[in-house]
Design a protein around this motif. Sequence first.
Motif, mmCIF file in Angstrom:
data_model
loop_
_atom_site.group_PDB
_atom_site.id
_atom_site.type_symbol
_atom_site.label_atom_id
_atom_site.label_comp_id
_atom_site.label_asym_id
_atom_site.label_seq_id
_atom_site.Cartn_x
_atom_site.Cartn_y
_atom_site.Cartn_z
ATOM 1 N N PHE A 201 5.370 4.368 6.876
ATOM 2 C CA PHE A 201 4.694 4.767 5.973
ATOM 3 C C PHE A 201 4.101 3.640 5.266
ATOM 4 C CE2 PHE A 201 4.270 5.313 1.209
ATOM 5 C CZ PHE A 201 3.378 6.511 1.245
ATOM 6 N N TRP A 202 4.807 2.551 4.666
ATOM 7 C CA TRP A 202 4.273 1.348 4.088
ATOM 8 C C TRP A 202 3.226 0.432 5.054
ATOM 9 C CZ3 TRP A 202 5.496 2.253 -0.648
ATOM 10 C CH2 TRP A 202 6.751 2.773 -0.733
ATOM 11 N N LEU A 203 3.496 0.483 6.272
ATOM 12 C CA LEU A 203 2.178 -0.126 7.134
ATOM 13 C C LEU A 203 1.238 0.746 7.022
ATOM 14 C CD1 LEU A 203 1.304 -2.521 8.926
ATOM 15 C CD2 LEU A 203 2.262 -1.329 10.687
ATOM 16 N N ALA A 204 1.193 2.007 7.272
ATOM 17 C CA ALA A 204 0.035 2.942 7.341
ATOM 18 C C ALA A 204 -0.774 2.734 5.835
ATOM 19 C CB ALA A 204 0.678 4.433 7.374
ATOM 20 N N MET A 205 -0.070 2.420 4.726
ATOM 21 C CA MET A 205 -0.604 2.414 3.284
ATOM 22 C C MET A 205 -1.418 1.060 3.253
ATOM 23 S SD MET A 205 -0.446 5.182 1.913
ATOM 24 C CE MET A 205 -1.137 4.400 0.210
ATOM 25 N N ILE A 206 -0.878 0.117 3.777
ATOM 26 C CA ILE A 206 -1.856 -1.074 4.134
ATOM 27 C C ILE A 206 -3.031 -0.882 4.836
ATOM 28 C CG2 ILE A 206 -1.968 -3.533 4.840
ATOM 29 C CD1 ILE A 206 1.203 -3.767 4.911
ATOM 30 N N PHE A 207 -3.146 -0.129 5.833
ATOM 31 C CA PHE A 207 -4.241 0.150 6.653
ATOM 32 C C PHE A 207 -5.199 1.140 5.464
ATOM 33 C CE2 PHE A 207 -2.024 -0.852 10.247
ATOM 34 C CZ PHE A 207 -2.663 -2.113 10.525
ATOM 35 N N ILE A 208 -4.592 2.038 4.720
ATOM 36 C CA ILE A 208 -5.360 2.693 4.007
ATOM 37 C C ILE A 208 -6.019 2.198 2.962
ATOM 38 C CG2 ILE A 208 -4.957 4.699 2.121
ATOM 39 C CD1 ILE A 208 -4.928 5.919 4.785
ATOM 40 N N PHE A 209 -5.290 1.047 2.268
ATOM 41 C CA PHE A 209 -5.698 0.420 1.101
ATOM 42 C C PHE A 209 -6.760 -0.233 1.483
ATOM 43 C CE2 PHE A 209 -1.651 1.014 -1.301
ATOM 44 C CZ PHE A 209 -2.177 1.619 -2.368
ATOM 45 N N TYR A 210 -6.713 -0.845 2.731
ATOM 46 C CA TYR A 210 -7.868 -1.733 3.074
ATOM 47 C C TYR A 210 -9.288 -0.832 3.480
ATOM 48 C CZ TYR A 210 -11.058 -4.468 6.115
ATOM 49 O OH TYR A 210 -12.019 -5.168 6.510
#
Length: 454
Positions: A201-210
């Motif tokens: 989830f946390w890695l997914a959110m990094i891409f989301i924020f980008y």
Amino acid sequence: MNTTNTPQRAAPQRQLNLFDSTNIIVGIIVGAGIYESSPLIAANVSSPLGLLGVWLLGGLLSLLGGLCYAELANAFPREGGDYVYLTRAFGRGCGFLFAWAQLWVVRPGSIGAMAFVFAKYAHQLWPLNDDPHLSLVWYAVGSVLLLSVVNVLGVPPGKWTQNILTSAKVLGLLAVVAVGLLVWAPRPAPVEPSSSSGSNFWLAMIFIFYAYGGWNEMAYVGAEVRNPERNILRALVLGTLAVTGIYVLVNLAFLHALGFEGTRNASAIAAQVLSLATGDWGARFISVLICISALGAINGMTFTGARIYYAMGQDHRLFAWLGRWNPTLGTPVWSLVIQGAITLALIAGFGSGFESMVIFTTPVFWIFLLLVGLSLFVLRWREPQAPRPFRVPLYPIVPLVFCLSSGFMVYNSLDYAIAKQSNEALWSILLLGLGLAVIIALLLFSRTADRQQS
């Protein structure tokens, strides 16, 4: 010639309506991230609902940040946005360091990253040279140079370029959605789940924020927005909601056309969806669409970024030349010129492309975004009587969530840069250190000048 009008013309004029302002936000956010990040995000969630959920969560967190910016921008509707808030909350040194970081790190790196995305797909369509690297550099340099000139020539050319590019990219994305959701085509063969796929989830959110980056750009042009008490808030909210809706619809189309595993394993996802209806033409259409998307992001960041250095030049005598608003063209010409020159130098120096630019800029960007969130608390306490046409609802919960999400990105971007052991991150830190040295020199210069005057 009536010289009494000169001072009025030699300052920002309110030329941006709600449509222009919203296009700035949408045009900067919807760059190339949606095409590259959807498969990466899908690979780090466990289900289609999880994929749509993280896109909605990213939109919600961006909206919370937009509400914080709406309060700050309405309370202090000046050119420069974050520069103004950080200066008022934490002092001239902090504001100057932000502008310095934007001038030498964040803005040229962000523009350069989008320039390389444009160059990659433009080269696929029309190679300029047998040497792919040289072709990429020429395309990247040409895009920055051309759009810098457009914005130097006046606010109307800059804003209409933005409106046209943003409208074109949104219509193109809606065409992808239409194919994915409405065109009847044979479903592709099922894709076996990858043995390495898992949920993070946390890695997914990094891409989301980008992918959602850029919603705060509206604040930099606060002095050029008509009816700022209403339109700044409306543009921030409408722009963020529009992007969220577009992103969710696009991912629904991907899931409908390719399935969840197909989305996870796609290498050129939008082209694969269009190929269901258009065959090989789909890939060329997507390349054109990504070029338009990247150009829209470059133009928007060029337009807004120059306003930061203009604001800095207004406050610091050593940089007064950046704070001049050209009375004939109606733009901060020298700020646009120096921004373009540094970006071109960065493209030449970091010719390895997109990833290098992201590593170079991301940690510094999120550090200052966290400080902006904290500035809302400080300014509520320090300047309680300042007029605030809009106040963040559910204070202090909303700005606290914004600060926590920004802090999360600071940690993860630094961790990523350290893991990569990148020279780019080292360069950005060195440039920040140089900025601190310049702050000390400015303080000494100011004290010496004050003594001489007294």
